[in-house]
Every structure is written in C-alpha cells, then in structure tokens.
Scaffold this motif. Structure first.
Motif, PDB file in Angstrom:
ATOM      1  N   ASP A  40      -8.656  -4.619  -0.837  1.00  0.00           N
ATOM      2  CA  ASP A  40      -7.494  -4.792  -1.706  1.00  0.00           C
ATOM      3  C   ASP A  40      -6.748  -6.074  -1.355  1.00  0.00           C
ATOM      4  OD1 ASP A  40      -7.097  -2.109  -3.318  1.00  0.00           O
ATOM      5  OD2 ASP A  40      -7.725  -1.556  -1.303  1.00  0.00           O
ATOM      6  N   SER A  41      -6.835  -6.488  -0.100  1.00  0.00           N
ATOM      7  CA  SER A  41      -6.201  -7.736   0.330  1.00  0.00           C
ATOM      8  C   SER A  41      -6.965  -8.316   1.502  1.00  0.00           C
ATOM      9  CB  SER A  41      -4.731  -7.496   0.709  1.00  0.00           C
ATOM     10  OG  SER A  41      -4.598  -6.477   1.681  1.00  0.00           O
ATOM     11  N   ASP A  78      -0.052  -4.622  -7.683  1.00  0.00           N
ATOM     12  CA  ASP A  78       0.270  -3.764  -6.553  1.00  0.00           C
ATOM     13  C   ASP A  78       1.309  -4.419  -5.647  1.00  0.00           C
ATOM     14  OD1 ASP A  78      -1.434  -1.698  -7.280  1.00  0.00           O
ATOM     15  OD2 ASP A  78      -3.141  -2.566  -6.211  1.00  0.00           O
ATOM     16  N   TYR A 125      -3.875   3.630   4.048  1.00  0.00           N
ATOM     17  CA  TYR A 125      -4.039   2.206   4.406  1.00  0.00           C
ATOM     18  C   TYR A 125      -4.967   2.085   5.598  1.00  0.00           C
ATOM     19  CZ  TYR A 125      -2.513  -2.455   6.179  1.00  0.00           C
ATOM     20  OH  TYR A 125      -2.451  -3.758   6.642  1.00  0.00           O
ATOM     21  N   ALA A 175       0.832  -1.206   0.000  1.00  0.00           N
ATOM     22  CA  ALA A 175       0.000   0.000   0.000  1.00  0.00           C
ATOM     23  C   ALA A 175       0.865   1.254   0.000  1.00  0.00           C
ATOM     24  CB  ALA A 175      -0.917  -0.007   1.225  1.00  0.00           C
ATOM     25  N   TRP A 199      -5.913   1.775   0.651  1.00  0.00           N
ATOM     26  CA  TRP A 199      -5.829   0.302   0.610  1.00  0.00           C
ATOM     27  C   TRP A 199      -6.558  -0.259   1.826  1.00  0.00           C
ATOM     28  CZ3 TRP A 199      -2.027  -2.749  -2.458  1.00  0.00           C
ATOM     29  CH2 TRP A 199      -2.026  -4.114  -2.117  1.00  0.00           C
ATOM     30  N   HIS A 214      -7.056  -3.551   3.884  1.00  0.00           N
ATOM     31  CA  HIS A 214      -6.642  -4.926   4.161  1.00  0.00           C
ATOM     32  C   HIS A 214      -7.577  -5.494   5.221  1.00  0.00           C
ATOM     33  CE1 HIS A 214      -4.171  -8.444   4.880  1.00  0.00           C
ATOM     34  NE2 HIS A 214      -4.094  -8.148   6.161  1.00  0.00           N
ATOM     35  N   ARG A 235       2.285   1.689  -3.467  1.00  0.00           N
ATOM     36  CA  ARG A 235       1.266   2.164  -4.406  1.00  0.00           C
ATOM     37  C   ARG A 235       0.957   3.644  -4.199  1.00  0.00           C
ATOM     38  NH1 ARG A 235      -4.898  -0.107  -4.477  1.00  0.00           N
ATOM     39  NH2 ARG A 235      -5.023   1.282  -2.671  1.00  0.00           N
ATOM     40  N   CYS A 247     -12.955   3.649   1.837  1.00  0.00           N
ATOM     41  CA  CYS A 247     -11.562   3.415   1.438  1.00  0.00           C
ATOM     42  C   CYS A 247     -11.401   3.494  -0.076  1.00  0.00           C
ATOM     43  CB  CYS A 247     -11.086   2.062   1.951  1.00  0.00           C
ATOM     44  SG  CYS A 247     -10.906   1.969   3.753  1.00  0.00           S
ATOM     45  N   ASN A 248     -12.324   2.888  -0.805  1.00  0.00           N
ATOM     46  CA  ASN A 248     -12.247   2.921  -2.271  1.00  0.00           C
ATOM     47  C   ASN A 248     -12.332   4.348  -2.795  1.00  0.00           C
ATOM     48  OD1 ASN A 248     -13.931  -0.241  -3.166  1.00  0.00           O
ATOM     49  ND2 ASN A 248     -12.047   0.161  -2.062  1.00  0.00           N
TER      50      ASN A 248
END
Length: 501
Positions: free
Chosen positions: A297-298, A323, A240, A159, A269, A271, A162, A263-264
């Motif tokens: 994202d994860s 990423d 993040y 993150a 990011w 997680h 990125r 977050c989007n």
C-alpha cells in the motif's frame, strides 16, 4: 550583509566547504570531546553588538569542528551512509535562497510540480508498478517526507484511519474508541526502532514478529499468518504490517512476495521500509529484492542515505492516494487559492498540479494532505540537480562501487580464521565478529572507536555482539578499506593477547 558582501562571502564559504571535504580524511573521524564541551567555548549570552563575519568563520574550527563526527570521511563505517554530493549542495543553496514554504500549489507552483515529476522519475528508475506513478491513470503517487520515520508514521496513521472507516461502514453504531483499542500492527523484531515509536505515537499496539538466523533474519509468511489468526481469535483487529527491505542490524530482507498476498487477503495495510537498501533497486541486479512491491500500500526509502541527495529527502509512494488524503485532509479558508478547482490543480497525483487535461477533473488537494507538517522545503531541487548531473548510469555505478568495496572487506574477513561473518553480505554492509565471547568483541569495538581512526557501531544478532562495517562515504576507495582492516586486525591481535590462557 548586503548582496555584494554575500557574493564575496559565499565564494569563500564554497572554498571552505571544498577544502573541508577534500581534506576530511586527515581529521580524526570521531571527536575527542566530552558532553558539554561546547558551552565553555562560547559566551553565555548572544552578543549585544554584532560580531564580524571573520570572527564567526574563525570559530568554526575552534568551536564546531572539535565536536563533529565526520560522516563523510572515508574512514566512517558506522550506521548507514548519509548522502553527499556537490550538485545536491548547490541545489540546497538555491532552495535556501528561494525560501518558499511549499504547502500548496499557490504557495509555490514550481516547488509543488517539480516534486511530483521527480518522484515519477525516481519511481520509473525503480520500475515501480504504474499504480504508484502519478503521471499515469493509477490512483497513487509520491511525496517527499523528511525521514523514513515520518513515512512510517504517516503510513500507520493512514492505515489506522482506513481501518476505522472500513469497520464503521459495515457497523455504523460501533464506537470508534472500541475499534482503535483493538487495532494491532506488526513489524519484524529486526525493524528500525522508529517503527515501534510510530505505534507509540499513533496509540496502537505494535507486535514484533520473531525472526531466525536460519531464515536470514527475514519475516516469514507463515509466521505472520499465524500471529494474525491468533490475534483475530483474541478479538483484536490486525490492520498494518511494516515490512523491511534492508534491516538496520544486518540488511535482511523480509519475504514480501509471501507477506503481501497475506496482507491483501486480510485487508492489512503493508508498508515497505527500505530506507537504506531502496537506492540499490535502481540497479537491475538488485531490483529483484523489490519483487512483491505490487502488493504494498505504501513504500519508502531515503535518497538521502545512498543516492547522493543530501539530507533530508525521504521518498514515499502510495498505491491509493485517497487513503492518505482521507486521513490528513483539511481545507481552511486561508489555504485556498484561485486555482483551487481548476484542471491545472487536479492531476492524477493530487499532491501537485501538472496542468493535465483530465475529464472529469479529480478532486484537488495539495501537499499538506500527504504529510505531518504543513510546510515543506524545496527538496525536489536536490533530486533534479543530482539526477541530471549523474544520470541513471552514474548513480548505478556509485551503488555498485560501494557494494564491491563491501565484498572486498568481506573477503578480507573470511580470509582470517580468527573472524566470522554473521549475516549475508547483500549490499554495502558487512556484519562480522571475532570468534569468541561477546565481551571480547565489545572490547575490540571499544578499542577501534577510542582510536578515532575509523568509526563502527555494533548490533546484536541471535544474542551475539556483532560489529557492523558499512561503506558510507562517497570518497571511500579500496585503500581505505584495506587500511581499516589492517587497523582492525592489529587491535584484534592486542585484544586476543590480553585474554587469559
């Protein structure tokens, strides 16, 4: 030791392990030793001449077992489960024998390919969006990390990378140090301490988002939104957020359906750490707890906690593999191989070649680009053995049994007016306490653990000292739950009688 002796000793060791696990509940669950106990039991230096195998095995009971906390005892209720099953142990033996260091496809094709297939199997059990599944046209995929702590750190580093790339793309003259010094990450104040530690390692500030008992200790979307706006106004760069599904203190669930869109929209990011609870999402009745995963994202959880796959095996998926690769990719000459540019090495998940027919081929990469260490063990063998020998139904039954046992313990607590439940019981964890002061509960826990018949650990919720009762062992049955409760209530009675009137 030659192969003939290894055959004989190997069979003896299997018998020793089976005997240990079959009789584990006869042992005190917590060791009665002081720090430094072991040094006096063994020589100060390694032997000049080799010892016999018989001498080594004899010393297991004399030296090792007195200092073992028996995590797989049905009387162990501390922390969270650590997985254990005979198929996984057998797979671990085979992994140790093969002994590959699977950092690339050429280093061990089977190790590399089986991992991607097992991650897809598990991703489909969890009904993850196709973006996270390697064998689709999505841009993501999965990898086995050692622990959830590693997964959190890997996600944070990716993150950070990125965020820096995105800012430099629009402002190439900006000094990179001026960017990283302003980055800010977020997690719940209930998140595992490894999240804060990841921030320390990555050199970024990590802010804790406060939670309330009235919100069931879950992060609320509006709280995160407010902190982001305040930090942006102060010139910081939010990048993040680590959401937790199944927090360590109380198994609370952050509201990712609210948090994900925020977050989007902010290009942060997200997680998701579901280290313990993630295993339960293979059950349809618990899968709604993962709703909102499409915004992440994860995502990571530990099959080595609650899915009968022995430690270590922490599964991590990313929605956009580039990423991750962008943060970790290095290609020295000594890691290149003959199939470097072949279609066989360029499947939809660049972690592992699946010999798919792709046109045009995707950029090749291998597992060293998805993790912190270069080397990796053949951990997917454990998943393959367990998934095949239990089947999805068997794994679901195992999860449901633990949840039922936790609900049984909860009902026993609620039936006793001296006690109270401190947090919602969703899965296999019950947070409870004696009604009264923190000191009374601290005394009760000390008595419980000093008795070494059962083992618990505490947490703090809203300033209160709370006892955690986690159903952990594969062999735990209702009778163990009731025996534990009888002991707890007996000790509680003693503690309360000692209180000044």
């Amino acid at each position: 030791m030659d192969a003939a002796e290894f055959r004989r000793r190997g069979k003896e060791m299997v018998d020793l392990i089976a005997d240990y696990l079959e009789n584990i509940e006869q042992r005190p669950v917590y060791p009665d030793v002081e720090p430094g106990y072991l040094r006096s039991l063994i020589p100060e230096e390694a032997p000049e001449e080799p010892d016999t195998y018989e001498d080594v095995v004899k010393d297991i009971e004399r030296v090792i077992m007195p200092g073992v906390t028996h995590w797989h005892s049905p009387y162990f209720y501390a922390y969270f489960p650590t997985a254990n099953s005979f198929p996984a142990m057998l797979a671990d033996m085979l992994s140790g024998a093969i002994g590959c260091i699977g950092f690339s496809w050429a280093a061990s094709p089977a190790c590399t390919e089986l991992e991607t297939v097992m991650m897809d199997w598990l991703g489909k059990m969890l009904k993850l969006p196709e973006d996270f599944i390697a064998g689709t046209h999505g841009q993501g995929g999965g990898v086995i990390q050692g622990t959830a702590s590693e997964a959190t750190l890997v996600a944070l580093l990716a993150a950070r990378s990125r965020a820096v790339r995105m800012i430099l793309a629009s402002d190439p003259q900006r000094p990179e140090t001026g960017i990283t010094s302003k980055l800010v990450a977020y997690s719940s104040d209930q998140a595992h301490c490894s999240v804060e530690r990841a921030g320390m390692i990555a050199g970024v500030r990590m802010k804790k988002i406060p939670t309330e008992q009235s919100d069931k200790y879950a992060v609320q979307g509006e709280t995160l939104r407010r902190m982001i706006q305040e930090d942006k106004a102060a010139g910081l760069i939010p990048f993040y957020f680590c959401a937790t599904l199944g927090t360590t203190p109380s198994c609370a669930f952050d509201h990712i359906t609210e948090l994900g869109p925020i977050c989007n929209a902010e290009k942060i990011w997200m997680h998701i750490d579901a280290a313990y609870a993630g295993s339960s999402f293979i059950c349809p009745e618990f899968r709604p707890l993962l709703n909102g995963i499409e915004f992440a994202d994860s995502f990571n959880f530990n099959p080595h906690k609650w899915l009968l796959v022995n430690f270590d095996c922490s599964t991590m998926w990313v929605r956009k593999r580039s990423d991750l690769i962008g943060a970790f990719k290095m290609d020295p000459l000594y890691l290149k191989h003959d199939h470097q540019d072949s279609v066989c090495s360029t499947n939809p998940n660049p972690l592992i070649p699946l010999c798919l027919t792709l046109s045009p081929p995707l950029p090749q990469t291998t597992s060293q680009h998805w993790q912190i260490p270069l080397g990796r063990r053949f951990r997917s063998l454990k998943m393959w053995f367990v998934f095949r020998m239990y089947g999805l139904k068997g794994l679901q039954d195992y999860i449901r049994k633990h949840v039922e046992l936790a609900k049984e313990f909860e009902s026993l607590v609620r039936a006793d007016q001296r006690f109270e439940i401190s947090a919602d019981v969703v899965l296999g964890l019950v947070c409870f306490r004696l009604k009264g002061s923190n000191e009374v509960n601290e005394t009760l826990l000390k008595r419980i653990n000093n008795g070494r018949k059962i083992h618990l650990v505490p947490c703090q919720l809203s300033g209160q000292f709370v006892l955690r009762f986690a159903v952990c062992a594969r062999t735990t049955e209702s009778r163990h739950i009731r025996e534990a409760w009888r002991l707890i209530t007996q000790l509680a009675e003693e503690v309360m009688q000692e209180l000044p009137h």
